[in-house]
Write an enzyme that holds these catalytic residues in place. Structure first.
Site, PDB file in Angstrom:
ATOM      1  N   GLU A  68       0.936  -4.049  11.466  1.00 55.78           N
ATOM      2  CA  GLU A  68       0.259  -2.763  11.330  1.00 55.78           C
ATOM      3  C   GLU A  68       0.871  -1.764  12.307  1.00 55.78           C
ATOM      4  OE1 GLU A  68      -2.101  -1.982   9.243  1.00 55.78           O
ATOM      5  OE2 GLU A  68      -2.942  -3.883   8.527  1.00 55.78           O
ATOM      6  N   GLU A 127       1.189   4.004   2.882  1.00 59.78           N
ATOM      7  CA  GLU A 127       1.536   3.604   4.241  1.00 59.78           C
ATOM      8  C   GLU A 127       3.052   3.619   4.379  1.00 59.78           C
ATOM      9  OE1 GLU A 127      -0.451  -0.122   4.639  1.00 59.78           O
ATOM     10  OE2 GLU A 127      -2.446   0.781   4.562  1.00 59.78           O
ATOM     11  N   HIS A 162       2.740  -2.798   7.162  1.00 60.84           N
ATOM     12  CA  HIS A 162       1.655  -1.906   6.749  1.00 60.84           C
ATOM     13  C   HIS A 162       1.553  -0.727   7.719  1.00 60.84           C
ATOM     14  CE1 HIS A 162      -0.685  -4.347   3.666  1.00 60.84           C
ATOM     15  NE2 HIS A 162       0.274  -5.159   4.049  1.00 60.84           N
ATOM     16  N   HIS A 201       0.861  -1.175   0.000  1.00 61.93           N
ATOM     17  CA  HIS A 201       0.000   0.000   0.000  1.00 61.93           C
ATOM     18  C   HIS A 201       0.902   1.232   0.000  1.00 61.93           C
ATOM     19  CE1 HIS A 201      -3.357  -2.545   2.007  1.00 61.93           C
ATOM     20  NE2 HIS A 201      -3.405  -2.628   0.692  1.00 61.93           N
TER      21      HIS A 201
END
Length: 843
Positions: free
Chosen positions: A574, A409, A502, A406
């Site tokens: 994350e 990010e 991420h 992504h």
């Protein structure tokens, strides 16, 4: 409450006509009587007119002040009283003393006789009439109070969206490709021709209009509208070839004024929740501060609000982010960003420095995994120390790490940079990790999206983290080649861990998403690594925020696809855009140093996870079981059920206990673009009708064994003598001895030339609990390198700080050949060859 009060009592207020005139001046409306009237009507116990209920104030006065009216007797005495008024009073008294009319609200005297009045209210909320004035607050007599009545309104003023109709457009991109168009070609430098000046032209030195720009690497700003002297409305550009995904912003402003307060409002954000509501601030960079004070990015902004606006297109609502800021200098060049940018050029400069480092280049090999859709290089790093023997090289397990699937990010790149800084350092722990593992690292999976400033998608207009199962190699090359590389790696050696880095925009702290293990032999083992990481980084990593449930919409993600390929410890890491709520970092924003330190903690946790002394692993597993028991108790208590967990409680499905990851920063797959549907259909048809080929033999040794068996079968068929047939048949039942030659120096190599590939879903030995003998010997050899406690438990240290161990010389090159297996030549001797560090070459 007052069920004893029968609704049809034959009694009216004119029962005492002699007292009407006397009481008319003294009785007032009784608030409690009014409350009881409404109360009984609400519950259906009283349906008559209001005046059919005796007025409690009137009768309280009558019974107290007129003792002559006290009633005695029963229904039996009714015929002896001819007066109708006395008869009504006797009837009412009899009803009050009757067992059929029992109420706790009626008062009784000391003789047990009921008085015709209700109790004073107890433990009931205060009731006041709408027409009566409110009682003023009562203060302690020591407090002085002014007479003014202070009141405020509760409506908070938010900036109204003006739009370009009433404002002035000062910056706007031309012809941005959106949904309906598709990527066709690319070029270094982008569009041909002269670059247009999209910002307004200043009218003189007194013109204080800001000059906006975002046409640089990773920049994202579509339009800026000036709605007041120091107020601007900003519109972000959606991901290219889509009509959504607006979150990442990164733009430049010039012609600033120092003493003015500016307001910026982004008007087309799509997420209903954001960390900006929890105190997160945007980032600002001042070029003058960087040049004069060496000061980089910093959190700035006041009056930050995140709210829903009413200017959507009807299909999806838009949300606004507004903040005010004062620039530090006049005539400065400043940048604003959602998070610390990390561009494709930043990565290339870093990798170039590694390639030019004479020491790091000995154990870090830089290769091209593939080319992206626009032709940008997707880099693959292979990091491991040279092994002393081929057997030692083959026994190493693999760890696969990736980031920036992504593109918006960027925190994933900072964690990756911290990991690379440590694993490429001369630290004894880093050297030990390079001795044990082969690291395969893809530091930027989606360079196209990073370059153009997308938030989530590639130039295919789709989220790559939903297409790891794709068959369209040409349309999704980055994830296709990554999956293919891992498949080949699994054939070569065991992959201990896969982790994709991420960022998260709605939750604080750092956490992991994993996959529940269905193998009861390794139950809860996938949760040990996250728990260890939370103990090594207690002020950043939150284990309660981790989730291990697999949803159907996540089947195309990297962690789920790799888990189904056989990697038990498959995770998505994350890291928040905001900050921490834990420990010493509580209520602080994360900096790039915080994220880079997490990369070190990942390495540190790997050493704990694979320590031959399994004390920490065992303790974490016991702690996980206890936590799970508590969670099961909570679930069953919430359902009002009791369950004995002393027996087979571990047979309960973890998916039934754990909540979903719907709160994650996820996007549902949009399917394939229209122009790719026909291509995918053709490929599926070819795959369906393709003839099933015979499974190819994987090694030369297997081919030689099969060749020997075929020769023996041919001899068996060609012979005419039964004794020979029996002898050959008995030979076929035994293990082939083609390579069992005591005089051949390669026999030991052939016997150990390749480790058995353990598919982790059903292997015989545990990944983390029982390392192979070779890995154990390596760990034992290096056990004295480092001696440092990871987290507080009573177990012996696994390594010391002894750095006297020999390090590989800068000029020393690994003695690996291209082939693992011996090449058999007709009429020639077997040639012994050894495994290479770089097993595969990518285009």
């Amino acid at each position: 409450m007052c069920r004893g009060l029968v609704v049809s009592v034959p009694y009216r207020s004119n029962m005492f006509p002699a007292l009407e005139t006397e009481l008319k001046q003294e009785t007032l409306p009784d608030p409690y009587e009014d409350f009881m009237y409404h109360h009984l009507q609400y519950y259906g116990y009283f349906k008559a007119e209001r005046d059919s209920l005796p007025d409690s104030a009137t009768h309280q006065y009558a019974w107290k002040n007129n003792p002559r009216l006290v009633l005695n007797g029963s229904f039996g005495e009714r015929d002896l009283i001819p007066d109708p008024l006395q008869r009504k009073k006797l009837l009412y008294s009899s009803m009050l003393t009757s067992h059929l009319l029992k109420s706790r609200q009626l008062l009784h005297n000391e003789f047990g006789e009921a008085n015709p009045r209700l109790r004073e209210p107890r433990d009931l909320f205060g009731f006041f009439s709408g027409s009566a004035p409110l009682q003023a607050p009562r203060w302690p007599i020591e407090c002085e109070v002014i007479k003014e009545n202070i009141r405020h309104i509760g409506n908070e003023k938010l900036p109204e969206i003006v739009g370009e109709e009433k404002g002035t457009v000062v910056y706007q991109l031309d012809s941005v490709p959106t949904e309906g168009s598709c990527f066709s070609s690319s070029r270094v430098g982008g569009k041909r021709g002269d670059i247009k000046e999209l910002a307004v032209t200043l009218q003189g030195p007194d013109d204080n209009t800001l000059l906006f720009e975002s046409r640089f690497e990773s920049g994202n700003l579509h339009k800026a509208v000036r709605v007041d002297t120091y107020e601007y409305e900003l519109t972000l550009r959606t991901d290219l070839y889509t009509n959504k995904h607006t979150q990442w912003f990164y733009f430049r402003v010039q012609n600033t004024r120092k003493d003015a307060t500016y307001r910026f409002t982004i008007v087309n954000l799509l997420k209903p929740k954001s960390l900006y509501t929890l105190g997160m601030k945007p980032l600002m960079y001042s070029q003058l501060d960087a040049d004069t004070h060496n000061l980089g990015w910093r959190r700035e902004g006041k009056e930050i609000k995140y709210y829903k606006n009413h200017m959507g297109d009807g299909l999806q609502p838009f949300y606004c982010l507004t903040w005010t800021v004062q620039f530090p200098h006049d005539q400065d060049t400043c940048f604003f960003a959602h998070f610390y940018p990390y561009t494709y050029t930043d990565l290339q400069c870093y990798l170039l420095a590694v390639a030019n480092n004479p020491v790091q280049s000995q154990f870090c090999k830089l290769r091209t995994l593939c080319r992206s859709l626009a032709g940008n290089t997707v880099y693959l790093l292979t990091i491991t120390n040279p092994s002393q023997t081929p057997q030692e090289a083959a026994a190493k397990k693999a760890v696969v790490l990736s980031a920036r699937v992504h593109p918006g990010e960027s925190n994933g790149s900072w964690v990756m940079k911290g990991f690379l800084d440590f694993i490429l350092s001369n630290s004894p722990d880093a050297a030990l990790l390079r001795d044990i593992f082969v690291f395969k690292v893809v530091p930027m999976l989606n360079p196209d999206g990073v370059i153009v400033g997308n938030y989530r998608c590639s130039l295919a207009g789709r989220d790559l983290n939903r297409h790891y199962k794709t068959i369209l190699k040409e349309s999704f090359p980055c994830v296709w080649y990554t999956r293919n590389m891992i498949q080949r790696l699994l054939e070569e050696r065991e992959v201990l861990l896969y982790c994709d880095f991420h960022g998260h925009s709605r939750k604080n702290n750092i956490f992991l998403y994993g996959c529940n293990n269905n193998d009861r032999k390794y139950w809860l083992h996938e949760r040990v690594f996250p728990l260890m990481l939370s103990k090594n980084a207690p002020d950043k990593f939150s284990f309660p925020s981790c989730n291990f449930k697999i949803q159907k919409c996540k089947e195309g993600t990297g962690r789920v696809v790799m888990w189904r390929m056989g990697i038990v410890n498959s995770y998505t890491l994350e890291s928040t855009f905001g900050g921490s709520t834990l420990g010493s970092k509580r209520y602080t924003h994360f900096t790039t140093e915080d994220l880079k330190s997490l990369g070190y903690h990942v390495c540190d946790t790997l050493l704990d996870f694979c320590d031959p002394d399994q004390t920490k692993f065992t303790q974490c597993l016991a702690e996980l079981k206890e936590l799970l028991q508590q969670e099961i108790h909570k679930k069953f208590s919430a359902l009002g059920q009791d369950m004995d967990l002393e027996g087979s409680w571990n047979d309960i499905s973890l998916s039934d206990i754990e909540s979903s990851t719907s709160g994650s920063d996820s996007s549902l797959s949009d399917g394939l673009p229209v122009h790719l549907l026909s291509i995918a259909h053709e490929l599926n048809q070819k795959k369906m009708y393709k003839k099933k080929k015979k499974k190819p033999l994987q090694t030369r040794k297997q081919r030689n064994e099969q060749y020997q068996k075929n020769n023996m079968i041919w001899e068996f068929k060609s012979t005419e003598y039964a004794p020979e047939r029996a002898e050959i048949a008995s030979t076929l039942q035994k293990q082939p001895t083609f390579f069992k030659n005591s005089g051949n120096t390669s026999s030991s190599t052939i016997k150990n030339e390749k480790p058995r590939m353990n598919k982790l879903n059903g292997r015989d030995k545990g990944t983390s609990l029982d390392p192979p003998k070779m890995t154990t010997s390596i760990l034992t050899k290096n056990k004295e390198r480092m001696q440092k406690p990871r987290f507080t438990i009573s177990c012996p240290p696994k390594r010391s700080t002894n750095t006297s161990q020999e390090q590989p010389a800068p000029d020393m090159k690994p003695n690996w050949s291209r082939n693992t297996f011996p090449a058999t030549h007709r009429g020639g001797a077997n040639v012994v060859s050894y495994p290479s560090l770089h097993i595969y070459t990518y285009p």
